[in-house]
Design an enzyme around this catalytic site. Structure first.
Site, short mmCIF file in Angstrom:
data_model
loop_
_atom_site.label_atom_id
_atom_site.label_comp_id
_atom_site.label_asym_id
_atom_site.label_seq_id
_atom_site.Cartn_x
_atom_site.Cartn_y
_atom_site.Cartn_z
N LYS A 89 17.21 -37.55 -3.58
CA LYS A 89 17.13 -38.07 -2.21
C LYS A 89 15.97 -37.40 -1.44
O LYS A 89 15.12 -38.06 -0.86
CB LYS A 89 18.45 -37.84 -1.44
CG LYS A 89 19.66 -38.49 -2.10
CD LYS A 89 20.92 -38.29 -1.30
CE LYS A 89 21.42 -36.84 -1.25
NZ LYS A 89 21.86 -36.29 -2.54
N ARG A 165 28.70 -39.45 4.51
CA ARG A 165 29.28 -39.11 3.21
C ARG A 165 30.78 -39.34 3.17
O ARG A 165 31.43 -38.94 2.20
CB ARG A 165 29.04 -37.64 2.90
CG ARG A 165 27.62 -37.38 2.61
CD ARG A 165 27.44 -36.05 1.93
NE ARG A 165 26.07 -35.69 2.13
CZ ARG A 165 25.36 -34.99 1.27
NH1 ARG A 165 25.90 -34.53 0.18
NH2 ARG A 165 24.11 -34.71 1.53
N ARG A 200 15.83 -26.46 -9.48
CA ARG A 200 15.17 -26.79 -8.20
C ARG A 200 14.70 -25.53 -7.48
O ARG A 200 15.38 -24.52 -7.43
CB ARG A 200 16.13 -27.54 -7.29
CG ARG A 200 15.54 -27.69 -5.87
CD ARG A 200 16.27 -28.65 -5.00
NE ARG A 200 17.70 -28.49 -5.02
CZ ARG A 200 18.56 -29.40 -4.58
NH1 ARG A 200 18.11 -30.53 -4.10
NH2 ARG A 200 19.84 -29.18 -4.61
N ARG A 229 18.08 -22.54 -3.22
CA ARG A 229 19.18 -22.75 -2.27
C ARG A 229 20.42 -21.99 -2.70
O ARG A 229 20.70 -21.87 -3.89
CB ARG A 229 19.51 -24.24 -2.19
CG ARG A 229 18.83 -24.92 -1.04
CD ARG A 229 18.93 -26.41 -1.11
NE ARG A 229 20.29 -26.93 -1.27
CZ ARG A 229 20.57 -28.22 -1.24
NH1 ARG A 229 19.61 -29.10 -1.05
NH2 ARG A 229 21.81 -28.64 -1.40
N ARG A 240 30.25 -29.80 -5.73
CA ARG A 240 29.63 -30.83 -4.87
C ARG A 240 29.78 -32.21 -5.48
O ARG A 240 29.99 -33.21 -4.78
CB ARG A 240 28.15 -30.49 -4.66
CG ARG A 240 27.94 -29.44 -3.56
CD ARG A 240 26.68 -28.63 -3.76
NE ARG A 240 25.45 -29.39 -3.72
CZ ARG A 240 24.29 -28.92 -4.19
NH1 ARG A 240 24.20 -27.70 -4.70
NH2 ARG A 240 23.21 -29.66 -4.12
P1 AP5 Z 1 16.19 -33.43 -4.69
O1 AP5 Z 1 15.23 -34.47 -4.26
O2 AP5 Z 1 16.17 -32.13 -4.01
O3 AP5 Z 1 17.69 -34.04 -4.73
P2 AP5 Z 1 18.71 -34.37 -3.55
O4 AP5 Z 1 19.38 -35.65 -3.91
O5 AP5 Z 1 18.03 -34.29 -2.22
O6 AP5 Z 1 19.71 -33.18 -3.77
P3 AP5 Z 1 20.55 -32.28 -2.80
O7 AP5 Z 1 21.09 -31.18 -3.67
O8 AP5 Z 1 19.75 -31.86 -1.62
O9 AP5 Z 1 21.71 -33.19 -2.39
P4 AP5 Z 1 23.05 -32.72 -1.88
O10 AP5 Z 1 23.58 -34.00 -1.41
O11 AP5 Z 1 23.90 -31.98 -2.83
O12 AP5 Z 1 22.68 -31.62 -0.80
P5 AP5 Z 1 22.53 -31.65 0.77
O13 AP5 Z 1 21.52 -30.68 1.14
O14 AP5 Z 1 22.43 -33.02 1.28
O15 AP5 Z 1 15.98 -33.24 -6.27
C1 AP5 Z 1 16.71 -32.28 -6.98
C2 AP5 Z 1 15.81 -31.68 -8.08
O16 AP5 Z 1 15.47 -32.70 -9.02
C3 AP5 Z 1 14.47 -31.13 -7.54
O17 AP5 Z 1 14.14 -29.96 -8.24
C4 AP5 Z 1 13.46 -32.25 -7.85
O18 AP5 Z 1 12.16 -31.75 -8.08
C5 AP5 Z 1 14.06 -32.88 -9.11
N1 AP5 Z 1 13.82 -34.32 -9.16
C6 AP5 Z 1 13.96 -35.21 -8.13
N2 AP5 Z 1 13.67 -36.46 -8.56
C7 AP5 Z 1 13.37 -36.35 -9.89
C8 AP5 Z 1 13.01 -37.29 -10.89
N3 AP5 Z 1 12.92 -38.60 -10.62
N4 AP5 Z 1 12.81 -36.84 -12.16
C9 AP5 Z 1 12.93 -35.50 -12.46
N5 AP5 Z 1 13.25 -34.55 -11.54
C10 AP5 Z 1 13.48 -34.99 -10.27
O19 AP5 Z 1 23.99 -31.09 1.20
C11 AP5 Z 1 24.34 -29.75 0.98
C12 AP5 Z 1 25.71 -29.47 1.54
O20 AP5 Z 1 25.71 -29.69 2.97
C13 AP5 Z 1 26.84 -30.36 1.03
O21 AP5 Z 1 27.37 -29.87 -0.20
C14 AP5 Z 1 27.85 -30.29 2.18
O22 AP5 Z 1 28.58 -29.06 2.15
C15 AP5 Z 1 26.94 -30.27 3.39
N6 AP5 Z 1 26.69 -31.62 3.89
C16 AP5 Z 1 25.56 -32.36 3.73
N7 AP5 Z 1 25.69 -33.58 4.28
C17 AP5 Z 1 26.95 -33.61 4.80
C18 AP5 Z 1 27.68 -34.62 5.49
N8 AP5 Z 1 27.19 -35.84 5.73
N9 AP5 Z 1 28.95 -34.31 5.88
C19 AP5 Z 1 29.49 -33.09 5.65
N10 AP5 Z 1 28.84 -32.12 4.98
C20 AP5 Z 1 27.58 -32.37 4.57
#
Ligand code: AP5
Length: 295
Positions: A89, A165, A200, A229, A240
């Site tokens: 994402k 979410r 990552r 992270r 997660r």
């Molecule tokens: P990356 O692009 O960083 O992936 P991402 O989908 O953004 O992953 P996140 O881990 O950020 O998602 P998440 O939903 O777990 O975390 P968030 O911060 O939102 O890519 C990942 C890796 O893969 C990178 O190294 C990249 O280089 C590689 N990559 C990407 N595309 C690729 C490809 N095509 N091919 C190969 N490699 C690739 O949430 C964190 C926490 O916050 C949650 O657990 C929760 O506690 C809280 N939170 C967040 N949103 C909410 C909400 N709406 N409500 C309540 N709590 C929330």
């Protein structure tokens, strides 16, 4: 399972999408120009639910072109992007915002900013993030709503990443009047997600996302300053994933008409090309994007 993928191409789930129709010719307003000063915001006139009345085709993106301006003041583009942890994402959001000038609002980033600032909300949020659970609505809902309501989001359009979410978050958003034009769902199988999380790394200076194998840093200097992270461990990503899997279907059911599924296992440039095609089609069909710029 919502995070598994059975296809190698964009899967246009919305009934009004027609992936097999011939490619549309490149509209004249997407042809290159050497006038970056024409930059403004992307605007788009939309019906209440454009995907029910608009027909999209899978077409090749126009590489090297940036749709950047609109001569008509209309309702700006509103995009949601969703997918399991590490489905890509954030990586896609970097590419989308660069081209489409939307305001990127990532719930996870907003929460990490609170954690880093040491606020009461941040301290509480961190407990849930450590456990891979959703942060309670009383912290996250108003935080996102306020960011969406800011002037830049309203004028330029928004790209909402990792939100909503849960059904309750989606329902609250709808009540506040925030409805997306399109809901992009990145599909990646779980075995790939774990490897992506563990590898990552983030650049604290530029905010750019790297992967030690798939997207390594360009220089030694960048490599030396990369950070990881606190929730990027195998153990935590599995938690997660459980949270994601137990909520995703209820969220998807509320955006059925706007969903476009994209195969997130492809290289990031190819994933972007698919998303780009859909967004360009959306703009083109509405005929509101009248400016362009060679990248
Ligand atoms: P990356 O692009 O960083 O992936 P991402 O989908 O953004 O992953 P996140 O881990 O950020 O998602 P998440 O939903 O777990 O975390 P968030 O911060 O939102 O890519 C990942 C890796 O893969 C990178 O190294 C990249 O280089 C590689 N990559 C990407 N595309 C690729 C490809 N095509 N091919 C190969 N490699 C690739 O949430 C964190 C926490 O916050 C949650 O657990 C929760 O506690 C809280 N939170 C967040 N949103 C909410 C909400 N709406 N409500 C309540 N709590 C929330």
């Amino acid at each position: 399972m919502a995070s598994s993928c059975s296809c190698n191409t964009v899967n246009f789930k919305a009934a009004s999408f027609h992936p097999n129709k011939p490619l549309a010719p490149t509209p004249s307003h997407l042809l290159p120009t050497s006038k970056p000063s024409q930059l403004a915001s992307i605007s788009l006139r939309l019906n209440q639910n454009p995907l029910q009345t608009t027909h999209f085709r899978k077409s090749k993106a126009v590489p090297g072109f940036q749709v950047v301006a609109s001569g008509q003041k209309g309702e700006p583009l509103r995009v949601m992007i969703s997918g399991a942890p590490a489905s890509g994402k954030g990586t896609q959001c970097e590419l989308i915002t660069k081209k489409y000038n939307l305001v990127h609002i990532a719930a996870g980033d907003l929460l990490r900013a609170e954690v880093a600032a040491g606020t009461e909300n941040g301290k509480r949020a961190k407990e849930f993030m450590e456990m891979g659970k959703l942060v309670p609505n009383e912290i996250v809902v108003m935080m996102v709503k306020e960011r969406l309501a800011q002037q830049d989001s309203q004028e330029n359009g928004w790209l909402l990443d990792g939100y909503p979410r849960s059904e309750s978050q989606a329902t609250a958003l709808k009540k506040f009047g925030f409805v997306p034009d399109i809901f992009i769902l990145l599909e990646v199988p779980e075995e790939i997600l774990v490897e992506r999380v563990v590898g990552r790394r983030l650049d604290p200076v530029t905010g750019k996302i790297y992967h030690l194998t798939y997207s390594p840093p360009e220089t030694e200097e960048i490599a030396a300053r990369l950070t990881q992270r606190f929730d990027d461990t195998e153990e935590k990503v599995k938690l997660r994933l459980l949270t994601h899997n137990s909520n995703v279907e209820s969220v998807l059911s509320l955006y059925e008409d706007q969903i476009v599924k994209v195969d997130g296992t492809l290289p990031k440039e190819e994933v972007f090309s698919e998303i780009d095609s859909v967004l360009t089609e959306l703009l083109t069909k509405k005929g509101a994007a009248v400016g362009s710029l060679a990248a």
